[in-house]
Design a protein around this motif. Structure first.
Motif, short mmCIF file in Angstrom:
data_model
loop_
_atom_site.label_atom_id
_atom_site.label_comp_id
_atom_site.label_asym_id
_atom_site.label_seq_id
_atom_site.Cartn_x
_atom_site.Cartn_y
_atom_site.Cartn_z
N ILE A 221 -4.07 -4.15 -8.06
CA ILE A 221 -5.06 -3.28 -8.98
C ILE A 221 -5.79 -2.39 -7.81
O ILE A 221 -6.17 -1.51 -8.08
CB ILE A 221 -5.81 -4.12 -9.77
CG1 ILE A 221 -4.93 -4.68 -11.29
CG2 ILE A 221 -7.16 -3.31 -10.22
CD1 ILE A 221 -5.70 -5.84 -11.80
N ASP A 222 -6.49 -3.26 -6.69
CA ASP A 222 -7.14 -2.64 -5.80
C ASP A 222 -6.53 -1.25 -5.15
O ASP A 222 -7.34 -0.35 -4.94
CB ASP A 222 -7.73 -3.78 -4.98
CG ASP A 222 -8.72 -4.44 -5.53
OD1 ASP A 222 -9.45 -4.15 -6.73
OD2 ASP A 222 -8.95 -5.54 -4.92
N ILE A 223 -5.29 -1.87 -4.60
CA ILE A 223 -4.43 -0.63 -4.12
C ILE A 223 -4.33 0.73 -4.91
O ILE A 223 -4.30 1.71 -4.67
CB ILE A 223 -3.09 -1.10 -3.70
CG1 ILE A 223 -3.34 -2.27 -2.54
CG2 ILE A 223 -2.29 0.02 -3.11
CD1 ILE A 223 -1.96 -2.98 -1.98
N LEU B 56 -6.25 1.58 -7.43
CA LEU B 56 -7.54 2.24 -7.56
C LEU B 56 -7.75 3.31 -6.50
O LEU B 56 -8.23 4.18 -6.56
CB LEU B 56 -8.80 1.24 -7.77
CG LEU B 56 -8.69 0.55 -8.98
CD1 LEU B 56 -9.82 -0.60 -9.03
CD2 LEU B 56 -8.96 1.37 -10.17
N SER B 57 -7.18 2.84 -5.15
CA SER B 57 -7.49 3.83 -4.17
C SER B 57 -6.36 4.70 -3.97
O SER B 57 -6.27 5.61 -3.28
CB SER B 57 -7.31 2.78 -2.68
OG SER B 57 -5.80 2.41 -2.48
N SER C 168 -6.72 -14.79 -3.14
CA SER C 168 -7.14 -13.48 -4.15
C SER C 168 -5.68 -13.25 -4.45
O SER C 168 -4.51 -13.12 -3.80
CB SER C 168 -7.29 -12.28 -3.23
OG SER C 168 -7.63 -11.11 -3.90
N SER D 46 -4.20 -6.16 -18.04
CA SER D 46 -3.44 -6.86 -17.51
C SER D 46 -3.12 -8.18 -18.46
O SER D 46 -4.03 -8.74 -18.93
CB SER D 46 -3.99 -7.82 -16.26
OG SER D 46 -4.19 -6.79 -15.13
N SER E 127 -5.67 4.24 -12.25
CA SER E 127 -6.76 3.43 -13.16
C SER E 127 -6.33 2.11 -13.89
O SER E 127 -4.85 2.15 -14.18
CB SER E 127 -7.31 4.00 -14.25
OG SER E 127 -6.63 4.56 -15.17
N HIS E 128 -6.99 0.86 -13.84
CA HIS E 128 -6.38 -0.28 -14.27
C HIS E 128 -6.61 -0.14 -15.86
O HIS E 128 -7.93 -0.15 -16.41
CB HIS E 128 -7.38 -1.31 -13.67
CG HIS E 128 -6.57 -2.64 -14.32
ND1 HIS E 128 -7.88 -3.84 -14.78
CD2 HIS E 128 -5.56 -3.25 -14.85
CE1 HIS E 128 -6.92 -4.83 -15.12
NE2 HIS E 128 -5.53 -4.27 -15.20
N ASP F 242 0.79 -1.30 0.08
CA ASP F 242 0.21 0.03 0.08
C ASP F 242 0.90 1.24 0.01
O ASP F 242 0.71 2.43 -0.78
CB ASP F 242 -0.89 0.05 1.24
CG ASP F 242 -2.00 1.08 1.24
OD1 ASP F 242 -3.04 0.90 0.66
OD2 ASP F 242 -1.46 2.18 1.91
N LYS G 3 -4.57 -8.90 -8.47
CA LYS G 3 -5.83 -8.25 -8.07
C LYS G 3 -5.59 -7.22 -6.86
O LYS G 3 -6.45 -6.22 -6.97
CB LYS G 3 -6.97 -9.27 -7.75
CG LYS G 3 -7.59 -10.09 -9.18
CD LYS G 3 -8.28 -11.20 -8.47
CE LYS G 3 -8.88 -11.90 -9.97
NZ LYS G 3 -9.61 -12.95 -9.43
N VAL G 4 -4.90 -7.73 -5.88
CA VAL G 4 -4.53 -6.69 -4.70
C VAL G 4 -3.88 -5.52 -5.30
O VAL G 4 -4.39 -4.36 -4.81
CB VAL G 4 -3.62 -7.77 -3.99
CG1 VAL G 4 -3.32 -6.68 -2.75
CG2 VAL G 4 -4.37 -8.80 -3.18
#
Length: 445
Positions: free
Chosen positions: A410-412, A414-415, A403, A423, A419-420, A364, A407-408
């Protein structure tokens, strides 16, 4: 809904071509323009995708100068072809047939320039990195960052492409290794002549000297008078990296003595450096200066919004213990090895579950830093895989419920305002792996 479906089927039927013609033309015929010759041994889907993106994003001039997956464009050989052709890596005669086959088959992927110096676990495919740099839209004069540079693949590729590079790694050994590879791009042709004749005395001095890099360096300069034209610091880095490489070989293989390993590895290094020097002169390539630092990816010493592109591959949670893997080499650079452990991502924590939780916290921070230093509209590419089996045991959950780290991140991302974009899955190929697939995750600020 029936009518549009029937109409669609009619269109397919009406466009059907003779199977013989289609098979003979091959897939490349429909993907690439006439006159574009693909690198040999290109066989994976992700490679085909990257080559396709290069063909659509780069101009003809850029394809010839910096493309990764083309050897010819309109009958003109590319720079990548000239850099890769010939004997990419000089392999000792006693090396296994499997190792020789790997380097021969991967001549255009891994065994060119100074990338073949020191086999490092978890190393990037240089050809893949070159293509990613291209499709991210980076041009000569731009600046790229690798906050976890490892063996230095990104800065080496960037330097040859005219792109400024900043490389950071928490390991002093990795910083040295990356520096040696980048320095080797700038050693003048023939400056290494005669050094192989001194291999016995050089080895003796290195082997009998205390395991401290500065002591080794002082003794080397005292006992070896180099010509005025040579860059003594760069030459020492190259030769000492060969010595460290020979230590690893001597530990793994007893068929030859340590000094015999050193001689053959030093010969290989000198061959690689002289070869790239000749190619640079022929193609009029002047490697760009790189800035390589020992530092922390969670707290980068880089200005806000100053970077044109980022590429890195973080540890795949706790899949590989890099500290243990490099321990014999790290002793030359750091007295307090336990101090390094505190800065190694994926290694802190008592239990595997605790290590994973701390790893997520660290990632993160790393991605937050990447977002901070990256310019708006620019790309951050992360290459990452998931050690499903290990995580399944550590988290005590079924493997299918783990998971993916792709994907982890990508989610971090986005926060953190990223933007993704896409992949790309990639099969991991090498001597030995703890996992079979990783992902090229492309994010954009």
């Amino acid at each position: 809904m029936a009518e549009p479906l029937n109409k669609f089927n009619e269109n397919i039927t009406s466009e059907t071509k003779n199977p013989t013609d289609v098979i003979q033309q091959g897939m490349y015929y429909n993907l690439f323009s006439e006159g574009m010759d693909i690198s040999p041994n290109l066989s994976e889907v992700y490679e085909l995708a990257l080559a396709y993106y290069e063909s659509k994003i780069l101009t003809k001039k850029e394809l010839i100068k910096n493309s990764a997956y083309f050897v010819k464009v309109d009958d003109e050989f590319t720079n990548h072809y000239f850099i890769c052709t010939g004997d990419p890596v000089k392999i000792p005669e006693y090396s296994s047939s499997r190792l020789k086959s790997f380097f021969i088959n991967n001549q255009f992927r891994t065994g060119y320039s100074t990338h073949g110096l020191f086999p490092y676990r978890g190393k990037f495919h240089p050809q893949m990195i070159k293509a990613i740099i291209n499709i991210m839209g980076l041009k000569p004069g731009n600046t790229i960052l690798d906050p976890m540079m490892g063996s230095g693949t990104v800065p080496v590729e960037a330097a040859l492409m005219g792109i400024k590079a900043i490389g950071v790694d928490s390991s002093p050994f990795c910083r040295f290794m990356a520096q040696a590879k980048c320095d080797a791009l700038k050693i003048k042709h023939k400056c290494l002549d005669g050094l192989i004749d001194k291999y016995e005395s050089i080895f003796s001095n290195f082997n009998s000297c205390p395991k401290k890099i500065n002591v080794q360096k002082d003794l080397f300069f005292k006992n070896n008078q180099l010509s005025e034209e040579s860059d003594s610091e760069k030459i020492f880095n190259l030769i000492f990296l060969a010595f460290l490489d020979s230590e690893g070989y001597a530990q793994r293989s007893k068929r030859k003595s340590h000094i015999e390993h050193f001689k053959s590895i030093l010969e290989r290094y000198i061959t690689a450096v002289n070869k790239i020097a000749v190619v640079e002169k022929h193609l009029n390539i002047t490697p760009v200066q790189t800035i390589l630092q020992q530092g922390d990816a969670r707290n980068l010493d880089v200005e806000n919004n100053s970077i044109d592109g980022i590429i890195f591959s973080p540890p795949y949670s706790f899949a590989i213990d890099y500290l243990k893997n490099d321990l014999s080499h790290l002793k030359y650079f750091e007295k307090n090895i336990s101090k390094l452990n505190k800065s190694m991502i994926g290694m802190r924590g008592k239990t595997l579950k605790e290590k994973y939780c701390i790893y997520l916290e660290d990632m993160d921070k790393v991605i937050s830093e990447c977002s901070r230093v990256l310019k708006k509209g620019r790309f951050c590419t992360i290459i990452i895989g998931t050690n499903d089996s290990q995580l399944s045991k550590a988290l005590k959950i079924p493997k299918e419920n783990v998971s993916g780290l792709n994907k982890v991140v990508i989610d971090i991302g986005l926060s953190k305002g990223l933007s993704h974009v896409r992949s790309l899955p990639r099969q991991i190929v090498g001597m030995a792996n703890t996992m079979r697939q990783e992902y090229i995750v492309i994010l954009k600020k």
